[in-house]
Every structure is written in structure tokens, then in C-alpha cells.
Write an enzyme that holds these catalytic residues in place. Sequence first.
Site, PDB file in Angstrom:
ATOM      1  N   CYS A  82     -12.500 -23.073  25.993  1.00  0.00           N
ATOM      2  CA  CYS A  82     -11.488 -22.063  25.667  1.00  0.00           C
ATOM      3  C   CYS A  82     -11.846 -20.728  26.333  1.00  0.00           C
ATOM      4  O   CYS A  82     -11.824 -20.633  27.546  1.00  0.00           O
ATOM      5  CB  CYS A  82     -11.338 -21.941  24.152  1.00  0.00           C
ATOM      6  SG  CYS A  82      -9.806 -21.120  23.705  1.00  0.00           S
ATOM      7  N   HIS A 170     -10.368 -27.334  22.333  1.00  0.00           N
ATOM      8  CA  HIS A 170     -11.601 -27.324  21.534  1.00  0.00           C
ATOM      9  C   HIS A 170     -12.076 -28.751  21.224  1.00  0.00           C
ATOM     10  O   HIS A 170     -11.645 -29.339  20.240  1.00  0.00           O
ATOM     11  CB  HIS A 170     -11.359 -26.568  20.224  1.00  0.00           C
ATOM     12  CG  HIS A 170     -11.174 -25.106  20.422  1.00  0.00           C
ATOM     13  ND1 HIS A 170     -12.229 -24.236  20.553  1.00  0.00           N
ATOM     14  CD2 HIS A 170     -10.055 -24.356  20.542  1.00  0.00           C
ATOM     15  CE1 HIS A 170     -11.774 -23.016  20.734  1.00  0.00           C
ATOM     16  NE2 HIS A 170     -10.454 -23.058  20.729  1.00  0.00           N
ATOM     17  N   GLU A 172     -14.794 -29.584  19.994  1.00  0.00           N
ATOM     18  CA  GLU A 172     -15.681 -29.583  18.823  1.00  0.00           C
ATOM     19  C   GLU A 172     -14.916 -29.777  17.517  1.00  0.00           C
ATOM     20  O   GLU A 172     -15.512 -30.088  16.482  1.00  0.00           O
ATOM     21  CB  GLU A 172     -16.483 -28.272  18.773  1.00  0.00           C
ATOM     22  CG  GLU A 172     -15.689 -27.001  18.470  1.00  0.00           C
ATOM     23  CD  GLU A 172     -15.016 -26.365  19.697  1.00  0.00           C
ATOM     24  OE1 GLU A 172     -14.776 -27.094  20.685  1.00  0.00           O
ATOM     25  OE2 GLU A 172     -14.714 -25.168  19.651  1.00  0.00           O
ATOM     26  N   LYS A 371     -27.229 -28.043   7.396  1.00  0.00           N
ATOM     27  CA  LYS A 371     -27.291 -28.626   6.050  1.00  0.00           C
ATOM     28  C   LYS A 371     -27.321 -30.158   6.076  1.00  0.00           C
ATOM     29  O   LYS A 371     -28.110 -30.785   5.373  1.00  0.00           O
ATOM     30  CB  LYS A 371     -26.068 -28.156   5.248  1.00  0.00           C
ATOM     31  CG  LYS A 371     -26.182 -28.380   3.771  1.00  0.00           C
ATOM     32  CD  LYS A 371     -27.083 -27.343   3.176  1.00  0.00           C
ATOM     33  CE  LYS A 371     -27.088 -27.309   1.694  1.00  0.00           C
ATOM     34  NZ  LYS A 371     -27.814 -26.133   1.199  1.00  0.00           N
TER      35      LYS A 371
END
Length: 515
Positions: A82, A170, A172, A371
Site C-alpha cells: 500500500c 493488504h 496481511e 500473544k
Amino acid sequence: MKRETVIVIDFGGQYNQLVARRVRECNVYCEIYSYKTDIEKIKAMNPKGIILTGGPNSCYEPDSPTYTKELFELGIPVLGLCYGAQLMMHILGGKVEAAPVREYGKTEVLVDKKDSKIFADVSEKTICWMSHFDYISKVAPGFEISAHTADCPVAAAENAKKSLYAIQYHPEVLHTVEGTKMLSNFVLGVCGCAGDWKMDAFVENTVKEIREKVGDGRVLLALSGGVDSSVAAGLLSRAIGKQLTCVFVDHGLLRKDEGDEVESVFGPEGQFDLNFIRVNAQQRYYDKLAGVTEPEAKRKIIGEEFIRIFEEEAKKIGAVDFLAQGTIYPDVVESGLGGESAVIKSHHNVGGLPDYVDFKEIIEPLRDLFKDEVRKAGLELGIPEKLVFRQPFPGPGLGIRIIGEVTAEKVQIVQDADAIYREEIANAGLDQEINQYFAALTNMRSVGVMGDERTYDYAVALRAVKTIDFMTAESAELPYEVLNKVMNRIINEVKGVNRVFYDLTSKPPGTIEFE
Ligand code: XMP
């Protein structure tokens, strides 16, 4: 052994942590750095590849974030996403302009260069997530267009000889159906990473590093029973056994039976070799909190009391060599030490080191992990799933889920109601879908009737939210039967409650917690 690393250069886009996570999912270690990071630092890390993220600016505006052209001349593969793609074109002599048609959302991308390494095993027509107002109107010299959409002539471009790749959408974001494939094509196919960053290797290497660093020194860790400090305890225990002392403060504001659960895992009967000190400070907290109703005052008391207790315990133990903390990678990035899109939370772990403990150095074994990776490491270490997959629980615990004054009686009510709620959510198979759910105790009492008797009891509020980043959230659409069952059980089984509400409020305007 030097581990292979891909570096994400952050231009302030909202998905930047996601980019790093996707790279890690390819079993390649990845770190995020701000676009303000000096190129010498990037060079010194000798990355296998570099990814430039999206961002909210227009790259042709004079003050927009940019990077030195040298980055593209290092011989290291670069992938621009992007804004990163536009910037690459802009710097290397292409043209970026405001797009006649703004593209946003799921868009069909047509692959033109079928032998592109980025599109290996990707369909010729593939759905991708677009979000841009500028577009690449002319690619830089040496580049060829590798994909387009109906509105965007350059959805992807590349200079394969120099291993430079630009992608307008994108990959991701999960809406880009084959995005993970494209990123793995870059990381493994173009950068040539081996993909051997795995949790068993992480645990093994970290245990070795801890042993080397600590030697025969002593380490002190404040164990909360949350995922991060528990996994840190597990790792340290495996590395140095009884040289580690964990102090667990039970402030009486934990969920039902949680104090005993933590003790059963980390205490003398548990599976870990360490010194475990449980401080039963329940009454001490209730005394301090008596008569206090203001939410921030409650938080402050709970925080300060923890410091005091930890200080007292640390004094008993005497000087230690290391203080361990369960800081994880998002804490580091969010506190502005890593990336650009810094969101500073008041309750992250980074920064303020306690000056009340006598220690020489800090040790943060989870500092590089996201996490989900912390959870994987926890499983690897044999920490029970129940603990590893715990939902987020705030530091001040039930203290901020009891509106108004906190008393032992109210704690018991909310603990019992919350335990029923969690049990029923799990029975309904919803526990993986909802990001945070709990019962809170409103300060409202109202008249009801039970049997033939008039009651004047508390109302419990149930909360369940879906969220990605906990900054915004929506209340979850729980099935009516589940809510009804929870209501029935709470009214029947929890003394002192005669009404149950479900909170529909999103965040904003509400918050997730009640105080
Ligand atoms: P809010 O209520 O701000 O919650 O929408 C967002 C997330 O942060 C957690 N939270 C806290 N965690 N200390 C903590 O450690 C706090 O004082 C605190 N307040 C909120 C909350 O549980 C949710 O996950």
C-alpha cells in the site's frame, strides 16, 4: 547462532502488527521498526528481507514519511505494501497520484505475471483487500506490472532482478484470501528464509540464554496468574529452577477459585521447580477499599497496595540479581520503542521499573513474542491449557467489575455469577468466539419476588464483546437460550441477586470493563 530476521518498516498504517504476525506464521522471526530508524541500524541487523507497511499519508506530499533510496540498493529483497508500495515507486522514479476512483474493500485482483514469485500457487483471479486513495499511475524504471484490478492499473509490480516488489492491497489482512500465501512467497520464496523459527526452538534457546545470563544469580518474578507472567515463570523455572522466586499476591479480587488454581500449578504441589510465595492479602485489600466508590481511586489503591506487598516480600527475600517481567512484543511496540503506530496504554508492562526492589538487572524472556506465540510457548512448557488460553483479565481484577464499594460479600456474588456465566458460555461452545466476557455487579438493588417472599437484591450485568484490538468492541450476539439459562442459574444459585441484565453497549461509547 544468528537467527534469520525479516524487518517491517512501519509507516503508521493500522495493520502493521498484523504484517509481522503473518511473517512469524511462516516461522520466520520478524521485528517492527519505525520509518525514522537509521539505515545503519537496519543494515547492522542484516535482515533477509524488508517489508514497508501501509500508512495514512500521500507519499508525494513534502512532509510525508519517507526513507532513503539506499534501502533499495542493499541487495536485500524489499516488499512494499500500500503506502510502502507507492513510496517505493515514488522514490525509484515512478508516479503516484490521487486516484480517480478510491478503492476500498474486497476487490478482485487479476494476476498478469503468472511466473511472478509472489504469485506462485496463487489463483489468476483472487480477492484482495484494498484501501487507498492514491494510486501508482506509472511504475518506476525496471519494474513491470504483475497484477491489476478494474480500477487500478497497478495492483502489483516488481523488479524481479533486484528483488523489489510492490503490492497495492493488504495481503496481511485475512480478507485477502490468498494473502498469507503471497507473504510466505515473499519471505520463503524471494528472501530465501528457511522458516525454522519455531516455539520448541524458542523455548530451548531462551532457556539456554537465561542460564548464561543468570549464572548462579537469583531472580524475582511477580506472578499474577495471567498468561504472560505464567509463561515467563515456566521458562525461568525450566532454566534455573529454585534460583527463581515467584511472588503471587492474592488480592481477593480474582475470579472464583483462581488463587488456588495458580497455586496448584506453580506451588509446591505443582509441576514447576521454583520457590513459590503466595501472599493472602484478601482482607488487607478489602480493608483498604472499604467505603471507596470512585473507580480511579479504587484502581490506585489496588495498584499501590500491590507495590507495598511486593516490596515487603522483596525485603524478606533480600537482594536479588534479576527482576523478571512478562513484557511481550506488543507492549514494546505500543510503548513506542518499536514501531510507528504507537498507542500508549496506561496499563502496559514496559518502562517504569520498580525502584523498591533491590535488583541489578531486568530480565524479560518474552519480549520478542506476540500473544499467540506466548501461548504456544506456554503449551510447550506444559502449562495447563486452562491457564494458557485465559481471556484477558484486568490487573485490578473484580475491583473494577463491582460498581461502587468493594466488599467481601459483593466479591463472592460476582465470583459466583461469573463462574456460572463462563461455564455456560463454554458449554455452548462460544468461548473461542468471544474475546472477553464476564459478569459484573451493578450497584443497583431492586425489589423482586422469590417464592412467596419479597426480595431486595443486586442486579448482575453480563458482558460479552467481540474485538480485535480492545480499543473498539461490539457486544456479542449471544443466543437467547444461553442468556436465559445463565439468568436462571444465577438467580437460583447466587444468593443476593434477583435480576440479570445483558449489556448491549459497544465501545465506544461504553468501555469493555464497567469502571
Ligand atoms: P476498557 O474497559 O478500557 O478495557 O475498554 C480494554 C481492555 O483493557 C483491560 N483493562 C485493564 N487492564 N488494568 C488492566 O490491567 C486496568 O486498569 C484495566 N482496565 C481495563 C480490559 O479488561 C480490556 O481487556
